[in-house]
Design a protein around this motif. Structure first.
Motif, PDB file in Angstrom:
ATOM      1  N   MET A   1       0.844  -1.212   0.000  1.00 30.84           N
ATOM      2  CA  MET A   1       0.000   0.000   0.000  1.00 30.84           C
ATOM      3  C   MET A   1       0.878   1.261   0.000  1.00 30.84           C
ATOM      4  N   LEU A   2       0.679   2.137  -0.981  1.00 32.28           N
ATOM      5  CA  LEU A   2       1.400   3.406  -0.962  1.00 32.28           C
ATOM      6  C   LEU A   2       0.640   4.385  -0.074  1.00 32.28           C
ATOM      7  N   ASN A   3       1.366   5.127   0.719  1.00 33.41           N
ATOM      8  CA  ASN A   3       0.725   5.997   1.694  1.00 33.41           C
ATOM      9  C   ASN A   3       1.143   7.460   1.492  1.00 33.41           C
ATOM     10  N   PHE A   4       0.192   8.268   1.024  1.00 36.43           N
ATOM     11  CA  PHE A   4       0.469   9.696   0.833  1.00 36.43           C
ATOM     12  C   PHE A   4      -0.195  10.553   1.916  1.00 36.43           C
ATOM     13  N   TYR A   5      -0.579   9.905   2.997  1.00 42.05           N
ATOM     14  CA  TYR A   5      -1.229  10.634   4.098  1.00 42.05           C
ATOM     15  C   TYR A   5      -0.222  11.593   4.737  1.00 42.05           C
ATOM     16  N   PRO A   6      -0.595  12.863   4.920  1.00 37.72           N
ATOM     17  CA  PRO A   6       0.388  13.795   5.499  1.00 37.72           C
ATOM     18  C   PRO A   6       0.410  13.754   7.032  1.00 37.72           C
ATOM     19  N   GLY A   7       0.505  12.628   7.605  1.00 39.24           N
ATOM     20  CA  GLY A   7       0.728  12.514   9.054  1.00 39.24           C
ATOM     21  C   GLY A   7      -0.450  11.944   9.787  1.00 39.24           C
ATOM     22  N   PRO A   8      -0.227  10.835  10.548  1.00 36.31           N
ATOM     23  CA  PRO A   8       1.019  10.084  10.507  1.00 36.31           C
ATOM     24  C   PRO A   8       1.242   9.585   9.088  1.00 36.31           C
ATOM     25  N   SER A   9       2.494   9.678   8.655  1.00 31.81           N
ATOM     26  CA  SER A   9       2.778   9.392   7.255  1.00 31.81           C
ATOM     27  C   SER A   9       3.689   8.184   7.149  1.00 31.81           C
ATOM     28  N   LEU A 261      12.885  17.746  -2.807  1.00 30.81           N
ATOM     29  CA  LEU A 261      11.454  17.871  -2.488  1.00 30.81           C
ATOM     30  C   LEU A 261      10.800  19.015  -3.231  1.00 30.81           C
ATOM     31  N   VAL A 262      11.479  20.150  -3.299  1.00 33.81           N
ATOM     32  CA  VAL A 262      10.894  21.322  -3.958  1.00 33.81           C
ATOM     33  C   VAL A 262      10.685  21.009  -5.444  1.00 33.81           C
ATOM     34  N   GLN A 263      11.692  20.397  -6.063  1.00 34.53           N
ATOM     35  CA  GLN A 263      11.541  20.049  -7.473  1.00 34.53           C
ATOM     36  C   GLN A 263      10.379  19.079  -7.671  1.00 34.53           C
ATOM     37  N   ARG A 264      10.291  18.093  -6.775  1.00 31.02           N
ATOM     38  CA  ARG A 264       9.225  17.096  -6.885  1.00 31.02           C
ATOM     39  C   ARG A 264       7.854  17.756  -6.694  1.00 31.02           C
ATOM     40  N   PHE A 333       6.760  14.024   1.281  1.00 28.51           N
ATOM     41  CA  PHE A 333       7.718  13.892   2.376  1.00 28.51           C
ATOM     42  C   PHE A 333       8.919  13.048   1.932  1.00 28.51           C
ATOM     43  N   PRO A 334      10.054  13.254   2.587  1.00 34.97           N
ATOM     44  CA  PRO A 334      11.284  12.577   2.141  1.00 34.97           C
ATOM     45  C   PRO A 334      11.226  11.048   2.166  1.00 34.97           C
ATOM     46  N   ALA A 335      10.439  10.470   3.065  1.00 29.93           N
ATOM     47  CA  ALA A 335      10.418   8.992   3.151  1.00 29.93           C
ATOM     48  C   ALA A 335       9.702   8.354   1.962  1.00 29.93           C
ATOM     49  N   ILE A 336       8.935   9.154   1.226  1.00 25.97           N
ATOM     50  CA  ILE A 336       8.232   8.618   0.057  1.00 25.97           C
ATOM     51  C   ILE A 336       9.164   8.771  -1.151  1.00 25.97           C
ATOM     52  N   VAL A 337       9.347   7.683  -1.899  1.00 33.84           N
ATOM     53  CA  VAL A 337      10.338   7.729  -2.988  1.00 33.84           C
ATOM     54  C   VAL A 337       9.685   8.129  -4.320  1.00 33.84           C
ATOM     55  N   GLU A 340       7.069   6.117  -6.212  1.00 33.50           N
ATOM     56  CA  GLU A 340       5.707   6.090  -5.675  1.00 33.50           C
ATOM     57  C   GLU A 340       4.868   7.226  -6.282  1.00 33.50           C
ATOM     58  N   TYR A 341       5.520   8.350  -6.568  1.00 43.45           N
ATOM     59  CA  TYR A 341       4.793   9.448  -7.214  1.00 43.45           C
ATOM     60  C   TYR A 341       4.504   9.121  -8.684  1.00 43.45           C
ATOM     61  N   ASP A 342       5.393   8.339  -9.287  1.00 40.76           N
ATOM     62  CA  ASP A 342       5.115   7.894 -10.662  1.00 40.76           C
ATOM     63  C   ASP A 342       3.843   7.052 -10.674  1.00 40.76           C
ATOM     64  N   THR A 343       3.738   6.159  -9.690  1.00 39.11           N
ATOM     65  CA  THR A 343       2.548   5.312  -9.587  1.00 39.11           C
ATOM     66  C   THR A 343       1.302   6.173  -9.388  1.00 39.11           C
ATOM     67  N   LEU A 344       1.428   7.179  -8.534  1.00 39.37           N
ATOM     68  CA  LEU A 344       0.296   8.067  -8.281  1.00 39.37           C
ATOM     69  C   LEU A 344      -0.113   8.811  -9.559  1.00 39.37           C
ATOM     70  N   ARG A 345       0.886   9.292 -10.267  1.00 33.73           N
ATOM     71  CA  ARG A 345       0.609  10.020 -11.513  1.00 33.73           C
ATOM     72  C   ARG A 345      -0.070   9.114 -12.540  1.00 33.73           C
ATOM     73  N   ASP A 346       0.437   7.878 -12.629  1.00 35.46           N
ATOM     74  CA  ASP A 346      -0.173   6.916 -13.562  1.00 35.46           C
ATOM     75  C   ASP A 346      -1.635   6.695 -13.200  1.00 35.46           C
ATOM     76  N   PHE A 347      -1.875   6.545 -11.907  1.00 33.00           N
ATOM     77  CA  PHE A 347      -3.249   6.335 -11.450  1.00 33.00           C
ATOM     78  C   PHE A 347      -4.141   7.505 -11.870  1.00 33.00           C
ATOM     79  N   ILE A 348      -3.656   8.716 -11.658  1.00 33.61           N
ATOM     80  CA  ILE A 348      -4.467   9.894 -11.987  1.00 33.61           C
ATOM     81  C   ILE A 348      -4.676  10.009 -13.503  1.00 33.61           C
ATOM     82  N   SER A 349      -3.587   9.811 -14.271  1.00 32.10           N
ATOM     83  CA  SER A 349      -3.730   9.929 -15.738  1.00 32.10           C
ATOM     84  C   SER A 349      -4.678   8.875 -16.276  1.00 32.10           C
ATOM     85  N   THR A 350      -4.600   7.674 -15.705  1.00 30.27           N
ATOM     86  CA  THR A 350      -5.440   6.591 -16.207  1.00 30.27           C
ATOM     87  C   THR A 350      -6.920   6.828 -15.898  1.00 30.27           C
TER      88      THR A 350
END
Ligand SMILES: *Cc1c(COP(=O)(O)O)cnc(C)c1O
Length: 353
Positions: A1-9, A261-264, A333-337, A340-350
């Motif tokens: 499970m990918l977790n993008f919850y902003p705390g607890p994260s 992080l800022v670039q991401r 957040f830094p702990a998310i690689v 995982e954002y690629d997966t999120l983007r794919d989900f949104i685009s799809t």
């Protein structure tokens, strides 16, 4: 499970090993007045300074939560009143909490897309502390280091206190631009909840000493006196202190974490702006947070996005406070690689293109 919850994260996956190491090294039952504890704390404080770029003359303390830091500021540094600048739930909650302890505390709300208007703030006489939430986790806005500089220049006497719970260990905070900074570790630090870091300027400690409030177990003067010997006033969360030390040892310098992080964040914002169905809650790019992003939409739609994401193994953050139903949030957040954002983007685009 990918977790993008902003705390607890998401916690760093290495935490799993660190927990075993803590047990095996026998750290979990060391006395907090003993040599091993003091050694660990010395190393931890040194690492915080090095990795987060905390000035040598600033003091570092450990508490159990950001909320406890709100309490310490109200109890020990606010003989009269504090001013709270807020545009969201956490800043407002801090104000309400302070008011319950010191009834003269007062708030000044500002708009979601607004930059804090430092020169025109209604700062009353006898204001002891000006309180700012650097990253407002509830709506994905942030107060810039430049705004802090303006506040500092405009109001010389009050202490400037900054809730950096959703940015410390993620962004390169300019600690010299405020007197008090604090953050709990379940956001950008990528650790389990139950510990917070509090950073204080020399001026803050002078103030605490002069007021000399010793009525509370977590009085700042007690904490100061104990930390002179790298100890805490009460038996602390040794496990989390250990995890914090291990995590910091493995981290690169904050300057590099910040750049990444800022670039991401900018990439994510650009991506979301291109997606016709995704509407950003914060319209003004100048005040958009680099660590918490908020997407808005009709309540039903938001619910559906979260449900569908869940079905794909992606946890999006619920909205919070007044934005609870009409937004979802994405932690950056830094702990998310990156993948995982690629997966999120794919989900949104799809699903939402
Ligand atoms: C999460 C959060 C808090 C509360 O942190 P606790 O550790 O639960 O006290 C306070 N302020 C902000 C900005 C937060 O994001």
């Amino acid at each position: 499970m990918l977790n993008f919850y902003p705390g607890p994260s998401k916690v760093y996956p290495e935490v799993r090993d660190y927990l075993t190491m803590a047990y095996d090294e026998g750290i979990l039952s060391i006395p907090h007045r003993g040599e091993r504890f003091v050694l660990m704390m010395r190393e931890l404080v040194g690492l915080l300074r090095l990795k987060l770029n905390i000035p040598q003359d600033y003091y570092i303390f450990f508490t159990s939560s950001a909320t406890e830091c709100w309490e310490i500021i109200a109890q020990n540094l606010t003989p009269n009143k504090s001013l709270h600048l807020y545009n969201g739930s956490f800043g407002e909650k801090w104000c309400e909490y302070a008011k319950r302890l010191k009834p003269d505390c007062y708030g000044q709300a500002f708009g979601l897309d607004e930059v804090v208007d430092a020169p025109n703030l209604p700062v009353e006489e006898d204001t002891d502390v000006i309180c700012v939430t650097q990253t407002e986790t509830s709506n994905g806005t942030q107060v810039s280091m430049n705004t802090l500089l303006k506040l500092q220049n405009q109001f010389k006497d009050p202490l400037l206190a900054v809730d950096a719970t959703s940015s410390m260990a993620g962004l390169n905070l300019k600690f010299i631009r405020a007197d008090i900074w604090f953050a709990s570790v379940q956001k950008c630090f990528g650790l389990p909840a139950g510990l917070a870091v509090m950073v204080c300027s020399p001026r803050t400690i002078q103030r605490a000493k002069a007021l000399n409030d010793r009525r509370h177990y977590n009085s700042l003067v007690f904490m100061y006196e104990k930390m002179l010997n790298y100890q805490t006033a009460y038996t602390p969360n040794v496990l989390n202190l250990y995890l914090l030390k291990k995590m910091l040892e493995a981290r690169v310098l904050i300057k590099n974490v910040d750049q990444h992080l800022v670039q991401r964040a900018l990439d994510l914002y650009a991506f979301l702006e291109e997606e016709p169905q995704m509407q950003l809650l914060v319209e003004n790019p100048e005040v958009r947070s680099h660590t918490v992003l908020a997407v808005k939409g009709p309540d039903k739609w938001v619910q559906e996005v979260k449900r569908q994401a869940n079905g794909q193994g992606i946890t999006l953050g619920n909205g919070y406070g007044q934005w609870a139903k009409g937004t979802f949030r994405i932690a950056n957040f830094p702990a998310i690689v990156d993948s995982e954002y690629d997966t999120l983007r794919d989900f949104i685009s799809t699903h939402y293109h």
